[in-house]
Design an enzyme around this catalytic site. Sequence first.
Site, PDB file in Angstrom:
ATOM      1  N   THR A   1       2.716  -2.607  -5.794  1.00  0.00           N
ATOM      2  CA  THR A   1       2.974  -3.700  -4.855  1.00  0.00           C
ATOM      3  C   THR A   1       3.845  -4.783  -5.488  1.00  0.00           C
ATOM      4  O   THR A   1       3.805  -4.993  -6.710  1.00  0.00           O
ATOM      5  CB  THR A   1       1.631  -4.319  -4.415  1.00  0.00           C
ATOM      6  OG1 THR A   1       1.882  -5.523  -3.698  1.00  0.00           O
ATOM      7  CG2 THR A   1       0.730  -4.651  -5.604  1.00  0.00           C
ATOM      8  N   ASP A   2       4.570  -5.511  -4.636  1.00  0.00           N
ATOM      9  CA  ASP A   2       5.365  -6.642  -5.139  1.00  0.00           C
ATOM     10  C   ASP A   2       4.469  -7.773  -5.657  1.00  0.00           C
ATOM     11  O   ASP A   2       4.935  -8.644  -6.396  1.00  0.00           O
ATOM     12  CB  ASP A   2       6.320  -7.164  -4.054  1.00  0.00           C
ATOM     13  CG  ASP A   2       5.630  -7.672  -2.794  1.00  0.00           C
ATOM     14  OD1 ASP A   2       4.399  -7.583  -2.701  1.00  0.00           O
ATOM     15  OD2 ASP A   2       6.343  -8.164  -1.890  1.00  0.00           O
ATOM     16  N   GLU A   3       3.185  -7.751  -5.288  1.00  0.00           N
ATOM     17  CA  GLU A   3       2.295  -8.846  -5.703  1.00  0.00           C
ATOM     18  C   GLU A   3       2.084  -8.900  -7.217  1.00  0.00           C
ATOM     19  O   GLU A   3       1.627  -9.915  -7.737  1.00  0.00           O
ATOM     20  CB  GLU A   3       0.937  -8.717  -5.017  1.00  0.00           C
ATOM     21  CG  GLU A   3       1.015  -8.940  -3.527  1.00  0.00           C
ATOM     22  CD  GLU A   3      -0.345  -9.276  -2.910  1.00  0.00           C
ATOM     23  OE1 GLU A   3      -0.513  -8.978  -1.735  1.00  0.00           O
ATOM     24  OE2 GLU A   3      -1.210  -9.830  -3.589  1.00  0.00           O
TER      25      GLU A   3
ATOM     26  N   TYR B   1      -6.859  -8.760  -7.195  1.00  0.00           N
ATOM     27  CA  TYR B   1      -6.221  -7.557  -6.636  1.00  0.00           C
ATOM     28  C   TYR B   1      -4.908  -7.265  -7.363  1.00  0.00           C
ATOM     29  O   TYR B   1      -4.692  -6.166  -7.891  1.00  0.00           O
ATOM     30  CB  TYR B   1      -5.965  -7.717  -5.128  1.00  0.00           C
ATOM     31  CG  TYR B   1      -4.926  -6.757  -4.597  1.00  0.00           C
ATOM     32  CD1 TYR B   1      -5.197  -5.393  -4.506  1.00  0.00           C
ATOM     33  CD2 TYR B   1      -3.653  -7.204  -4.215  1.00  0.00           C
ATOM     34  CE1 TYR B   1      -4.227  -4.499  -4.042  1.00  0.00           C
ATOM     35  CE2 TYR B   1      -2.685  -6.326  -3.750  1.00  0.00           C
ATOM     36  CZ  TYR B   1      -2.976  -4.973  -3.667  1.00  0.00           C
ATOM     37  OH  TYR B   1      -2.022  -4.090  -3.216  1.00  0.00           O
TER      38      TYR B   1
ATOM     39  N   LYS C   1      -3.671  -4.151  -9.872  1.00  0.00           N
ATOM     40  CA  LYS C   1      -2.523  -3.282  -9.610  1.00  0.00           C
ATOM     41  C   LYS C   1      -1.527  -3.335 -10.780  1.00  0.00           C
ATOM     42  O   LYS C   1      -0.969  -2.308 -11.168  1.00  0.00           O
ATOM     43  CB  LYS C   1      -1.823  -3.700  -8.311  1.00  0.00           C
ATOM     44  CG  LYS C   1      -2.633  -3.489  -7.047  1.00  0.00           C
ATOM     45  CD  LYS C   1      -2.889  -2.036  -6.704  1.00  0.00           C
ATOM     46  CE  LYS C   1      -1.647  -1.284  -6.321  1.00  0.00           C
ATOM     47  NZ  LYS C   1      -1.972   0.112  -5.881  1.00  0.00           N
TER      48      LYS C   1
HETATM   49  P1  NAD Z   1      -5.957   0.763   2.568  1.00  0.00           P
HETATM   50  O1  NAD Z   1      -6.968  -0.208   2.075  1.00  0.00           O
HETATM   51  O2  NAD Z   1      -5.639   0.811   4.027  1.00  0.00           O
HETATM   52  O3  NAD Z   1      -6.375   2.246   2.148  1.00  0.00           O
HETATM   53  C1  NAD Z   1      -6.897   2.545   0.884  1.00  0.00           C
HETATM   54  C2  NAD Z   1      -7.472   3.956   0.943  1.00  0.00           C
HETATM   55  O4  NAD Z   1      -7.959   4.290  -0.373  1.00  0.00           O
HETATM   56  C3  NAD Z   1      -8.651   4.100   1.902  1.00  0.00           C
HETATM   57  O5  NAD Z   1      -8.532   5.278   2.654  1.00  0.00           O
HETATM   58  C4  NAD Z   1      -9.867   4.169   0.979  1.00  0.00           C
HETATM   59  O6  NAD Z   1     -10.957   4.919   1.513  1.00  0.00           O
HETATM   60  C5  NAD Z   1      -9.262   4.853  -0.252  1.00  0.00           C
HETATM   61  N1  NAD Z   1     -10.009   4.544  -1.485  1.00  0.00           N
HETATM   62  C6  NAD Z   1     -10.417   3.319  -1.921  1.00  0.00           C
HETATM   63  N2  NAD Z   1     -11.100   3.447  -3.074  1.00  0.00           N
HETATM   64  C7  NAD Z   1     -11.076   4.784  -3.389  1.00  0.00           C
HETATM   65  C8  NAD Z   1     -11.591   5.542  -4.472  1.00  0.00           C
HETATM   66  N3  NAD Z   1     -12.293   4.970  -5.474  1.00  0.00           N
HETATM   67  N4  NAD Z   1     -11.399   6.880  -4.487  1.00  0.00           N
HETATM   68  C9  NAD Z   1     -10.721   7.494  -3.458  1.00  0.00           C
HETATM   69  N5  NAD Z   1     -10.224   6.813  -2.404  1.00  0.00           N
HETATM   70  C10 NAD Z   1     -10.397   5.478  -2.366  1.00  0.00           C
HETATM   71  O7  NAD Z   1      -4.655   0.474   1.714  1.00  0.00           O
HETATM   72  P2  NAD Z   1      -3.117   0.527   2.156  1.00  0.00           P
HETATM   73  O8  NAD Z   1      -2.739  -0.761   2.772  1.00  0.00           O
HETATM   74  O9  NAD Z   1      -2.865   1.793   2.860  1.00  0.00           O
HETATM   75  O10 NAD Z   1      -2.417   0.557   0.709  1.00  0.00           O
HETATM   76  C11 NAD Z   1      -2.163   1.802   0.051  1.00  0.00           C
HETATM   77  C12 NAD Z   1      -1.541   1.532  -1.285  1.00  0.00           C
HETATM   78  O11 NAD Z   1      -0.323   0.806  -1.112  1.00  0.00           O
HETATM   79  C13 NAD Z   1      -2.406   0.671  -2.209  1.00  0.00           C
HETATM   80  O12 NAD Z   1      -2.291   1.159  -3.515  1.00  0.00           O
HETATM   81  C14 NAD Z   1      -1.807  -0.728  -2.075  1.00  0.00           C
HETATM   82  O13 NAD Z   1      -2.026  -1.465  -3.257  1.00  0.00           O
HETATM   83  C15 NAD Z   1      -0.339  -0.397  -1.872  1.00  0.00           C
HETATM   84  N6  NAD Z   1       0.447  -1.364  -1.100  1.00  0.00           N
HETATM   85  C16 NAD Z   1       0.012  -1.816   0.108  1.00  0.00           C
HETATM   86  C17 NAD Z   1       0.807  -2.681   0.841  1.00  0.00           C
HETATM   87  C18 NAD Z   1       0.382  -3.207   2.202  1.00  0.00           C
HETATM   88  O14 NAD Z   1       1.058  -4.092   2.748  1.00  0.00           O
HETATM   89  N7  NAD Z   1      -0.683  -2.719   2.798  1.00  0.00           N
HETATM   90  C19 NAD Z   1       2.049  -3.094   0.335  1.00  0.00           C
HETATM   91  C20 NAD Z   1       2.454  -2.616  -0.926  1.00  0.00           C
HETATM   92  C21 NAD Z   1       1.650  -1.739  -1.612  1.00  0.00           C
HETATM   93  O1  DAU Z   2       2.860  -7.769  -0.649  1.00  0.00           O
HETATM   94  C1  DAU Z   2       2.177  -6.559  -0.585  1.00  0.00           C
HETATM   95  C2  DAU Z   2       0.710  -6.804  -0.313  1.00  0.00           C
HETATM   96  O2  DAU Z   2       0.608  -7.225   1.037  1.00  0.00           O
HETATM   97  C3  DAU Z   2      -0.164  -5.584  -0.582  1.00  0.00           C
HETATM   98  O3  DAU Z   2      -0.124  -5.291  -1.946  1.00  0.00           O
HETATM   99  C4  DAU Z   2      -1.604  -5.850  -0.149  1.00  0.00           C
HETATM  100  O4  DAU Z   2      -2.380  -4.654  -0.289  1.00  0.00           O
HETATM  101  C5  DAU Z   2      -1.604  -6.263   1.305  1.00  0.00           C
HETATM  102  O5  DAU Z   2      -2.924  -6.574   1.723  1.00  0.00           O
HETATM  103  C6  DAU Z   2      -0.699  -7.473   1.503  1.00  0.00           C
HETATM  104  O6  DAU Z   2      -1.251  -8.658   0.861  1.00  0.00           O
HETATM  105  P1  DAU Z   2      -1.252 -10.088   1.570  1.00  0.00           P
HETATM  106  O7  DAU Z   2      -2.313 -10.923   0.965  1.00  0.00           O
HETATM  107  O8  DAU Z   2       0.119 -10.645   1.633  1.00  0.00           O
HETATM  108  O9  DAU Z   2      -1.652  -9.607   3.082  1.00  0.00           O
HETATM  109  P2  DAU Z   2      -2.665 -10.243   4.161  1.00  0.00           P
HETATM  110  O10 DAU Z   2      -2.433  -9.506   5.436  1.00  0.00           O
HETATM  111  O11 DAU Z   2      -4.051 -10.334   3.657  1.00  0.00           O
HETATM  112  O12 DAU Z   2      -2.109 -11.721   4.335  1.00  0.00           O
HETATM  113  C7  DAU Z   2      -0.755 -11.958   4.717  1.00  0.00           C
HETATM  114  C8  DAU Z   2      -0.541 -13.459   4.750  1.00  0.00           C
HETATM  115  O13 DAU Z   2      -1.311 -13.987   5.857  1.00  0.00           O
HETATM  116  C9  DAU Z   2      -1.039 -14.182   3.507  1.00  0.00           C
HETATM  117  O14 DAU Z   2      -0.151 -15.223   3.193  1.00  0.00           O
HETATM  118  C10 DAU Z   2      -2.400 -14.746   3.915  1.00  0.00           C
HETATM  119  C11 DAU Z   2      -2.239 -14.983   5.411  1.00  0.00           C
HETATM  120  N1  DAU Z   2      -3.492 -14.798   6.196  1.00  0.00           N
HETATM  121  C12 DAU Z   2      -4.177 -13.636   6.033  1.00  0.00           C
HETATM  122  C13 DAU Z   2      -5.341 -13.405   6.742  1.00  0.00           C
HETATM  123  C14 DAU Z   2      -6.132 -12.111   6.568  1.00  0.00           C
HETATM  124  C15 DAU Z   2      -3.903 -15.774   7.092  1.00  0.00           C
HETATM  125  O15 DAU Z   2      -3.265 -16.825   7.260  1.00  0.00           O
HETATM  126  N2  DAU Z   2      -5.068 -15.556   7.801  1.00  0.00           N
HETATM  127  C16 DAU Z   2      -5.816 -14.408   7.653  1.00  0.00           C
HETATM  128  O16 DAU Z   2      -6.868 -14.269   8.314  1.00  0.00           O
END
Ligand code: NAD
Ligand code: DAU
Length: 330
Positions: free
Chosen positions: A125-127, A149, A153
């Site tokens: 992730t970019d985070e 988190y 990562k």
């Molecule tokens: P998600 O939370 O929707 O899904 C995570 C999945 O992993 C779930 O199906 C969960 O059951 C499984 N899991 C969790 N712990 C596990 C374990 N111990 N063993 C096996 N399976 C397990 O996550 P997502 O949003 O689909 O993100 C997927 C990947 O992409 C992550 O690595 C996240 O860090 C990365 N990522 C997410 C975003 C985003 O915006 N959502 C952006 C950049 C990177």
């Molecule tokens: O940048 C990539 C990341 O984006 C991934 O690595 C993470 O897995 C993914 O969850 C996401 O992280 P963020 O913290 O940016 O996403 P989230 O949807 O939780 O929040 C997006 C923005 O919205 C953040 O600035 C917090 C704000 N927010 C979030 C929630 C849940 C609110 O204002 N209210 C809320 O209830």
Amino acid sequence: MKILVTGGAGFIGSHYVRSLLADEYPAYRGAQVTVVDKLTYAGTTTSLPMVEPRLQFVRADICDAQPLLDLLPGHDAVVHFAAESHVDRSIGDAAEFVRTNVQGTHNLLECARLTGIPRVVVVSTDEVYGSIATGSWTEESPLEPNSPYSASKASADLIARSYWRTHTMDISITRCSNNYGPNQFPEKVIPLFVSNLMDGKSVPLYGDGSNVREWLHVDDHCRAIQAVLEGGRAGEIYNVGGGESLTNRELTERLVALCGADWSAVRHVEDRKGHDLRYSVNDSKIREELGFRNHVAFEQGLADVVRWYRGNRSWWEPLRRREEAVLART
Ligand code: NAD
Ligand code: DAU
């Protein structure tokens, strides 16, 4: 081709698996897919075509070696999505983040090494870069994660790097900006706000809403991962962005309008602890080296997502009810 996908029942992993099984990536047409997923609160088999004969689903924890050692032989590649992914939960309790994201990634890579897996892509992730007030991060920017988190990562990325360097494993890492799309668990901001607004509930906007996120459609992210899987170099990191940069306030305004609500539905609540102000990636490397291009325009993608949540209550309502029941018991 036989691909093992960890976390394939989650938001992005399930999209990737559906795309593979729909033969959207020509070089992987007909691929067999093994999904390894623990099915935490964030994973559900309702996001997967479970009757598809090319899909094998295995409920297992990536922290356990034996199931991986049994399953991995014969696979051509591993794409590693499994993670605890929600920043707010990591602020509440980081233990599961360290276990799954750090120990789990280590265990997976060790099992991949022992079984001679030829190719691994670690989805990061970019985070991991922290927060940037102006400009954009390149792959050489320092790791300055601010939440448990993102720290977990970043740790996983370093372990992956060490397995490439020490064991000469063919591993690449992707670092992507915020994803949106169908099948995202309704705790992340877009599906939470959309599902609340559709039910006439209020939405909690953290702080003053000035935090900036770069929104990328999950379909574009999965195509980027596939491009890295096919053409990425070992030991290299690839940023993925090219989405739409918006403040949370601007995003909320669009969601309120798309859901036919008004600003009175927005509740200003206390800010997230350590809330990163802005994320922005420079992704010219994946564009120049692998020819990656975004396909989904944000306005269209966001409208489609709102339509998807409106038409697929049967997917998200049970997940939300299950979560509310857990919270009521704690
Ligand atoms: P998600 O939370 O929707 O899904 C995570 C999945 O992993 C779930 O199906 C969960 O059951 C499984 N899991 C969790 N712990 C596990 C374990 N111990 N063993 C096996 N399976 C397990 O996550 P997502 O949003 O689909 O993100 C997927 C990947 O992409 C992550 O690595 C996240 O860090 C990365 N990522 C997410 C975003 C985003 O915006 N959502 C952006 C950049 C990177
Ligand atoms: O940048 C990539 C990341 O984006 C991934 O690595 C993470 O897995 C993914 O969850 C996401 O992280 P963020 O913290 O940016 O996403 P989230 O949807 O939780 O929040 C997006 C923005 O919205 C953040 O600035 C917090 C704000 N927010 C979030 C929630 C849940 C609110 O204002 N209210 C809320 O209830």
